[in-house]
Enzyme design. Structure first.
Site, mmCIF file in Angstrom:
data_model
loop_
_atom_site.group_PDB
_atom_site.id
_atom_site.type_symbol
_atom_site.label_atom_id
_atom_site.label_comp_id
_atom_site.label_asym_id
_atom_site.label_seq_id
_atom_site.Cartn_x
_atom_site.Cartn_y
_atom_site.Cartn_z
ATOM 1 N N CYS A 83 -10.278 22.148 -34.343
ATOM 2 C CA CYS A 83 -9.568 20.949 -33.849
ATOM 3 C C CYS A 83 -9.496 19.798 -34.852
ATOM 4 C CB CYS A 83 -10.210 20.478 -32.550
ATOM 5 S SG CYS A 83 -9.939 21.644 -31.209
ATOM 6 N N THR A 109 -1.510 25.489 -31.285
ATOM 7 C CA THR A 109 -0.608 24.552 -31.977
ATOM 8 C C THR A 109 -1.122 24.412 -33.412
ATOM 9 O OG1 THR A 109 -1.923 22.762 -30.996
ATOM 10 C CG2 THR A 109 0.181 23.229 -29.970
ATOM 11 N N LYS A 144 -20.245 24.843 -35.610
ATOM 12 C CA LYS A 144 -21.213 23.923 -35.002
ATOM 13 C C LYS A 144 -22.166 24.770 -34.161
ATOM 14 C CE LYS A 144 -19.850 22.039 -30.966
ATOM 15 N NZ LYS A 144 -19.089 21.247 -29.992
ATOM 16 N N ASP A 202 -2.035 36.028 -20.625
ATOM 17 C CA ASP A 202 -2.038 36.047 -22.101
ATOM 18 C C ASP A 202 -1.128 37.166 -22.562
ATOM 19 O OD1 ASP A 202 -4.145 34.584 -24.224
ATOM 20 O OD2 ASP A 202 -3.082 36.336 -25.020
ATOM 21 N N LEU A 259 -12.459 19.050 -23.955
ATOM 22 C CA LEU A 259 -13.714 19.828 -23.983
ATOM 23 C C LEU A 259 -14.184 20.054 -25.411
ATOM 24 C CD1 LEU A 259 -13.339 23.055 -25.001
ATOM 25 C CD2 LEU A 259 -12.056 23.153 -22.902
ATOM 26 N N GLU A 279 -16.363 22.791 -27.761
ATOM 27 C CA GLU A 279 -16.887 24.151 -27.755
ATOM 28 C C GLU A 279 -18.410 24.059 -27.736
ATOM 29 O OE1 GLU A 279 -15.167 26.742 -30.666
ATOM 30 O OE2 GLU A 279 -13.153 26.004 -30.256
HETATM 31 N N1 LIG Z 1 -10.672 25.102 -28.849
HETATM 32 C C1 LIG Z 1 -10.937 23.892 -28.399
HETATM 33 O O1 LIG Z 1 -12.084 23.474 -28.356
HETATM 34 C C2 LIG Z 1 -9.825 22.989 -27.912
HETATM 35 C C3 LIG Z 1 -10.153 21.855 -27.151
HETATM 36 C C4 LIG Z 1 -9.121 21.012 -26.707
HETATM 37 C C5 LIG Z 1 -7.796 21.315 -26.996
HETATM 38 N N2 LIG Z 1 -7.500 22.423 -27.738
HETATM 39 C C6 LIG Z 1 -6.079 22.735 -27.964
HETATM 40 O O2 LIG Z 1 -5.694 23.739 -27.021
HETATM 41 C C7 LIG Z 1 -4.721 24.635 -27.585
HETATM 42 C C8 LIG Z 1 -5.217 26.072 -27.498
HETATM 43 O O3 LIG Z 1 -6.382 26.177 -28.303
HETATM 44 P P1 LIG Z 1 -7.381 27.426 -28.175
HETATM 45 O O4 LIG Z 1 -8.547 27.115 -29.032
HETATM 46 O O5 LIG Z 1 -7.590 27.771 -26.739
HETATM 47 O O6 LIG Z 1 -6.490 28.567 -28.865
HETATM 48 P P2 LIG Z 1 -6.759 30.136 -28.868
HETATM 49 O O7 LIG Z 1 -6.105 30.667 -30.071
HETATM 50 O O8 LIG Z 1 -8.208 30.412 -28.598
HETATM 51 O O9 LIG Z 1 -5.963 30.663 -27.556
HETATM 52 C C9 LIG Z 1 -4.579 30.637 -27.397
HETATM 53 C C10 LIG Z 1 -4.142 31.875 -26.586
HETATM 54 O O10 LIG Z 1 -2.748 31.792 -26.316
HETATM 55 C C11 LIG Z 1 -2.234 33.112 -26.315
HETATM 56 N N3 LIG Z 1 -0.779 33.042 -26.433
HETATM 57 C C12 LIG Z 1 -0.023 32.676 -27.505
HETATM 58 N N4 LIG Z 1 1.290 32.718 -27.190
HETATM 59 C C13 LIG Z 1 1.370 33.110 -25.893
HETATM 60 C C14 LIG Z 1 2.449 33.351 -25.005
HETATM 61 N N5 LIG Z 1 3.718 33.201 -25.391
HETATM 62 N N6 LIG Z 1 2.156 33.768 -23.739
HETATM 63 C C15 LIG Z 1 0.888 33.954 -23.339
HETATM 64 N N7 LIG Z 1 -0.178 33.726 -24.147
HETATM 65 C C16 LIG Z 1 0.062 33.323 -25.403
HETATM 66 C C17 LIG Z 1 -2.940 33.771 -27.488
HETATM 67 O O11 LIG Z 1 -2.904 35.184 -27.388
HETATM 68 C C18 LIG Z 1 -4.359 33.200 -27.322
HETATM 69 O O12 LIG Z 1 -5.176 34.043 -26.518
HETATM 70 C C19 LIG Z 1 -4.470 24.102 -28.998
HETATM 71 O O13 LIG Z 1 -3.387 23.215 -28.955
HETATM 72 C C20 LIG Z 1 -5.747 23.348 -29.316
HETATM 73 O O14 LIG Z 1 -5.545 22.338 -30.280
HETATM 74 C C21 LIG Z 1 -8.478 23.273 -28.185
HETATM 75 O O1 LIG Z 2 -22.026 13.524 -35.515
HETATM 76 C C1 LIG Z 2 -21.371 14.535 -35.754
HETATM 77 C C2 LIG Z 2 -20.665 15.255 -34.752
HETATM 78 C C3 LIG Z 2 -19.940 16.389 -35.108
HETATM 79 N N1 LIG Z 2 -19.910 16.805 -36.407
HETATM 80 C C4 LIG Z 2 -19.081 17.981 -36.773
HETATM 81 O O2 LIG Z 2 -17.779 17.794 -36.230
HETATM 82 C C5 LIG Z 2 -17.186 19.044 -35.910
HETATM 83 C C6 LIG Z 2 -16.635 19.027 -34.495
HETATM 84 O O3 LIG Z 2 -17.683 18.904 -33.557
HETATM 85 P P1 LIG Z 2 -17.406 18.689 -31.989
HETATM 86 O O4 LIG Z 2 -16.518 17.545 -31.797
HETATM 87 O O5 LIG Z 2 -18.717 18.647 -31.303
HETATM 88 O O6 LIG Z 2 -16.720 20.071 -31.612
HETATM 89 P P2 LIG Z 2 -15.273 20.542 -31.124
HETATM 90 O O7 LIG Z 2 -15.516 21.658 -30.177
HETATM 91 O O8 LIG Z 2 -14.412 20.765 -32.319
HETATM 92 O O9 LIG Z 2 -14.661 19.332 -30.225
HETATM 93 C C7 LIG Z 2 -13.739 18.372 -30.726
HETATM 94 O O10 LIG Z 2 -12.424 18.878 -30.730
HETATM 95 C C8 LIG Z 2 -11.958 19.333 -29.421
HETATM 96 C C9 LIG Z 2 -10.596 19.963 -29.626
HETATM 97 O O11 LIG Z 2 -9.570 19.048 -29.680
HETATM 98 C C10 LIG Z 2 -11.932 18.134 -28.485
HETATM 99 O O12 LIG Z 2 -11.466 18.546 -27.200
HETATM 100 C C11 LIG Z 2 -13.334 17.524 -28.381
HETATM 101 O O13 LIG Z 2 -13.307 16.373 -27.544
HETATM 102 C C12 LIG Z 2 -13.802 17.150 -29.791
HETATM 103 O O14 LIG Z 2 -15.141 16.657 -29.751
HETATM 104 C C13 LIG Z 2 -18.271 20.101 -36.145
HETATM 105 O O15 LIG Z 2 -18.044 20.701 -37.411
HETATM 106 C C14 LIG Z 2 -19.568 19.301 -36.188
HETATM 107 O O16 LIG Z 2 -20.533 19.899 -37.024
HETATM 108 C C15 LIG Z 2 -20.605 16.110 -37.390
HETATM 109 O O17 LIG Z 2 -20.571 16.470 -38.578
HETATM 110 N N2 LIG Z 2 -21.315 14.987 -37.040
#
Ligand SMILES: NC(=O)c1ccc[n+]([C@@H]2O[C@H](COP(=O)([O-])OP(=O)(O)OC[C@H]3O[C@@H](n4cnc5c(N)ncnc54)[C@H](O)[C@@H]3O)[C@@H](O)[C@H]2O)c1
Ligand SMILES: O=c1ccn([C@@H]2O[C@H](COP(=O)(O)OP(=O)(O)O[C@H]3O[C@H](CO)[C@@H](O)[C@H](O)[C@H]3O)[C@@H](O)[C@H]2O)c(=O)[nH]1
Length: 441
Positions: free
Chosen positions: A263, A86, A323, A30, A156, A158
């Site tokens: 997301c 992103t 959530k 990072d 995934l 959260e």
């Molecule tokens: N949070 C989720 O639940 C989730 C789930 C699926 C996909 N995603 C996607 O995954 C991506 C990352 O999301 P996140 O929630 O982990 O973001 P985040 O902000 O929690 O983490 C991103 C990390 O990247 C680091 N970073 C930025 N530029 C960098 C560089 N040049 N070199 C090294 N590190 C660098 C930042 O310091 C930060 O720690 C996004 O595209 C998001 O849409 C997120």
């Molecule tokens: O029946 C439902 C289910 C969810 N939510 C809301 O929807 C949001 C997102 O919930 P959830 O999808 O469980 O959480 P995230 O961690 O944002 O996960 C979503 O977004 C991620 C980032 O892209 C994806 O990887 C996951 O598959 C996708 O479920 C939250 O505000 C929840 O309160 C509702 O209102 N009703």
């Protein structure tokens, strides 16, 4: 295998840890030195159930390392994952500057001596980003280096990230390169899950299409909840009635305050922008967004109708996280509700099992809110209780405590966690979403 993750945020840290847990050797990079120092000191910068013990176990086993050096990461990992943000731009399209920067940084670290590297995009990106990453790496890397580009979106959630990562519903690998594909199969060999291999563009599209479909499901049931309120029906029964059809499924049919988080809001916006940029506008998703916004406004209207004027009212707020089971307040609907009530002059006494510190640091709320030391004392002397996040703590509360502690026994449940009949029997006036009000009203 030796793997590297660039970006040790939510996705990078959880994914890297789970790769280590199944036996790979993982370097998490990072560019935020504070984050890496925190991790090197044995502290975990996010709250995610089960994560801390897995991080400690795998660091102790020598399978999980943290560094600020992209060069070290690129040197040590045969497969290099990109997991950087992103975020949305003001017009809803995706800001790809973090991805472009990492592509350049990786390219500058590649040498013919290091050998072949697979560069995997795990971040959520618009279709055709893989092509741009490949072009960028080719442009900035020295002559003679060998690499492949792959799209491997992450699904995934959260709050249950560890389980989702160790037991995924499916693994999507988008690649046009057999050598890269063979290595990706080795990465996922320890996981028991169907592997779907596609071209890069399809893999990228799967992620935006999946998230937008889930958001659409939530907006669908929320639109139904408005019809239930207008007709005296019960949205919980309707959700059960339609969700037991296996073709529809009960999941993501929980009516409430609408979707939030880091997301869904950004990914629906992005998919709208992507479809427009390709000349195939996706109007349905604009409606999904509209319903999501309206849901919050309808809930606030109920509060206004009962409390009449919010100025000088003290309101207990249960829930700040977007959530349950997370401390994340990014795009939290609970925070939006809080801001709107504060703007109308209410004072909030808020409590959340995990998100009080993150709310103090990141919500942007600086006045009009106090944080209660525990769930029940938030209620003391308040004019009403508003429930905004679906934590099980709230569903399992002793209702008599709510009745005893509130100044006036008004409850607005934005997540349908309490039983209306039980609430009414306890003497509460209970308003929820898409269900008839219960108790004195
Ligand atoms: N949070 C989720 O639940 C989730 C789930 C699926 C996909 N995603 C996607 O995954 C991506 C990352 O999301 P996140 O929630 O982990 O973001 P985040 O902000 O929690 O983490 C991103 C990390 O990247 C680091 N970073 C930025 N530029 C960098 C560089 N040049 N070199 C090294 N590190 C660098 C930042 O310091 C930060 O720690 C996004 O595209 C998001 O849409 C997120
Ligand atoms: O029946 C439902 C289910 C969810 N939510 C809301 O929807 C949001 C997102 O919930 P959830 O999808 O469980 O959480 P995230 O961690 O944002 O996960 C979503 O977004 C991620 C980032 O892209 C994806 O990887 C996951 O598959 C996708 O479920 C939250 O505000 C929840 O309160 C509702 O209102 N009703």
């Amino acid at each position: 295998m030796n793997l590297t993750i660039i970006g040790t945020g939510y996705v990078g840290l959880t994914t890297g840890t789970c790769f280590a847990e199944v036996g790979h050797h993982v370097t998490c990079v990072d560019n935020n030195p504070e984050k890496i120092e925190t991790l090197l000191a044995g502290r975990i910068p996010i709250y995610e159930p089960g994560l801390e013990e897995l991080v400690k176990k795998n660091v102790a086993a020598g399978r999980l390392k943290f560094t600020t050096s992209t060069a070290d990461g690129v040197k040590s990992g045969d497969v290099v994952f990109i997991a950087v943000p992103t975020p949305p731009q003001p017009d809803g399209s995706v800001d790809l500057s973090f991805i472009e920067k990492v592509a350049r940084e990786i390219a500058e670290c590649l040498t013919p001596e290091i050998g072949y590297r697979v560069i995997v995009d795990k971040s959520t990106v618009p279709v055709k980003t893989g092509e741009k990453v490949a072009e960028t790496v080719r442009r900035y890397a020295p002559q003679g280096v060998e690499f492949g580009v792959v799209s491997n979106p992450e699904f995934l959630r959260e709050g249950c990230a560890v389980d989702d990562l160790l037991h995924p519903d499916r693994i999507v690998i988008g690649s046009n390169d057999d050598r890269a594909l063979a290595l990706m199969h080795k990465v996922y060999e320890p996981f028991v899950a169907p592997v779907l291999v596609t071209d890069i563009n399809s893999a990228e599209l799967i992620k935006h299409a999946a998230n937008s479909f889930l958001a659409l499901k939530i907006s669908y049931i929320n639109a139904v909840s408005a019809i239930c309120e207008a007709s005296g029906a019960d949205v919980e029964k309707v959700a059960e009635g339609i969700g037991t059809d296996k073709r529809i499924g009960r999941q993501f049919l929980n009516a409430g305050l609408g979707y939030g988080g880091s997301c869904f809001p950004k990914d629906v916006k992005a998919f709208i922008a992507i479809s427009e940029s390709l000349g195939t506008p996706f109007g349905l998703l604009k409606e999904v967004e509209r319903i999501n916004g309206d849901q919050l406004e309808r809930f606030l209207a109920k509060i206004r109708e009962k409390l009449w004027v919010l100025r000088e009212k003290k309101i207990a707020l249960w829930g700040l996280a977007f959530k349950q089971n997370t401390d994340d307040v990014r795009e939290s609907v609970a925070i939006r509700v809080a801001k709107k009530m504060i703007a109308e002059g209410a004072t909030l006494i808020a409590w959340d099992p995990e998100a009080i510190e993150t709310s103090k640091r990141f919500s942007g709320i600086t006045e009009g809110i106090e944080y209660a030391p525990d769930m029940l004392s938030a209620l003391d002397g308040a004019d009403a209780l508003v429930i905004a996040t679906e934590w099980s703590h709230f569903a399992n509360v002793d209702l008599t405590e709510i009745k005893k502690r509130l100044r006036t026994p008004l409850v607005f449940d934005g997540r349908n966690l309490l039983d209306p009949a039980a609430a009414a029997a306890t003497g509460l006036e209970y308003h929820s979403v898409g269900r008839p009000a219960a108790g004195r009203h």
